[in-house]
Design an enzyme around this catalytic site. Structure first.
Site, PDB file in Angstrom:
ATOM      1  CG  ASP A 194      47.286  41.449  37.015  1.00 21.10           C
ATOM      2  OD1 ASP A 194      47.887  41.090  38.044  1.00 21.10           O
ATOM      3  OD2 ASP A 194      47.860  41.971  36.042  1.00 21.10           O
ATOM      4  CG  LEU A 195      42.285  45.179  42.079  1.00 23.94           C
ATOM      5  CD1 LEU A 195      41.920  46.073  40.916  1.00 23.94           C
ATOM      6  CD2 LEU A 195      41.083  44.940  42.973  1.00 23.94           C
TER       7      LEU A 195
END
Length: 299
Positions: A194-195
């Site tokens: 979830d960068l």
């Protein structure tokens, strides 16, 4: 007892229903128990994200930290495992963990995020360098990104009728080929999962560190989608979209020491998947149309 932010309470109850109400009711007592368990004293107001609260604290030795307590959900299970595997390398340090209560004591960082960096190329390079640091051997038992490939392919095929009203067939075919050729067999490396730019934060120990990982085993090139999303709000015109995003993806790939073509392909596929999600979510802000345009120019 802590005071919970009203917006967080409302959103949690709206999203989680009765389970959310019960958890919210128990949360002040739970935080008090954890503060006592880890000998911490609150030093500021309660902050929050989408699924949890964060309390700034001072530890017994005088150092600062934050207590994070998340709503119990399968998507949050592997966060402490990822932090432990990184051991502060590219991510905030994990000081304590209570997996049964979805609680962690973490290194304190600043509230400045990569969103605040106006230079898109520098932001892409930061994401790439962080991705390289995070790409360590995945701990046993993590969810695998390869397990998502069949569902992703099904989602695109099911949505193809709608998508083909907005994008050329080659855009859909390219995304399907990426999932088919790259998705089912992926490296056994730890991936943030979830960068996006709000999860890359300023720190004292290092210039930038990540927070809020999902923790997957797979191909780090999957996180290239963050570069597309992170700079989207600064796009000036569709004419320059292709060259601008491709340049940032190349910068990301080089900084991450990843193959440029692999990064480009995953970015294109995830962008089209994001368009599917946006249309299913009624898309109040026109996200789907923008994602479809980006997926097309990346094809």
């Amino acid at each position: 007892m802590i005071n919970l932010p009203e917006a967080f309470v409302r959103e949690t109850v709206r999203r989680e229903g009765e389970a959310g109400e019960r958890w919210i009711a128990s949360l002040p007592g739970l935080v008090d128990d954890l503060l006592h368990q880890w000998a911490c004293t609150p030093t500021g107001p309660v902050m929050h994200g989408k699924v949890g609260v964060v309390v700034p604290v001072r530890r017994r030795d005088g150092s600062t930290a934050v207590l994070k307590v998340s709503f119990p959900h399968p998507g949050n299970v592997d966060e402490p495992t990822a932090y432990a595997a990184w051991a502060g390398r590219g991510a905030v340090c994990l000081y304590e963990r209570d997996d049964a209560r979805f609680a962690m004591l973490l290194e304190q960082v600043e509230q400045t995020t990569l969103v605040d960096v106006e230079d898109d190329d520098e932001a892409a390079a930061v994401c790439g360098r962080i991705t390289r640091l995070l790409a360590v051997p995945a701990p046993p038992g993590l969810r695998r990104l390869s397990d998502r490939a069949e569902g992703q392919e099904h989602e695109l095929r099911a949505a193809s009728g709608t998508l083909l009203s907005h994008v050329p067939r080659r855009t859909v075919d390219a995304a399907l080929a990426t999932i088919r050729e790259l998705g089912r067999e992926q490296p056994d490396l730890l991936v943030h999962g979830d960068l996006h730019y709000e999860n890359v934060v300023r720190a004292n120990r290092e210039p930038w560190l990540v927070i809020d990982p999902k923790g997957f085993a797979g191909d780090p090139a999957n996180d290239a989608f963050s570069v597309v999303v992170g700079g989207a709000q600064r796009q000036l015109s569709l004419d320059s979209l292709c060259a601008h995003i491709r340049r940032r993806l190349a910068i990301f790939a080089d900084a991450a020491e990843l193959d440029r073509e692999r990064v480009l392909r995953w970015a294109q596929a995830h962008t089209l998947l994001h368009a599917c999600w946006a249309r299913n979510a009624s898309d109040p802000e026109g996200t789907a149309a923008f994602a479809e345009q980006v997926a097309t120019v990346l094809t």
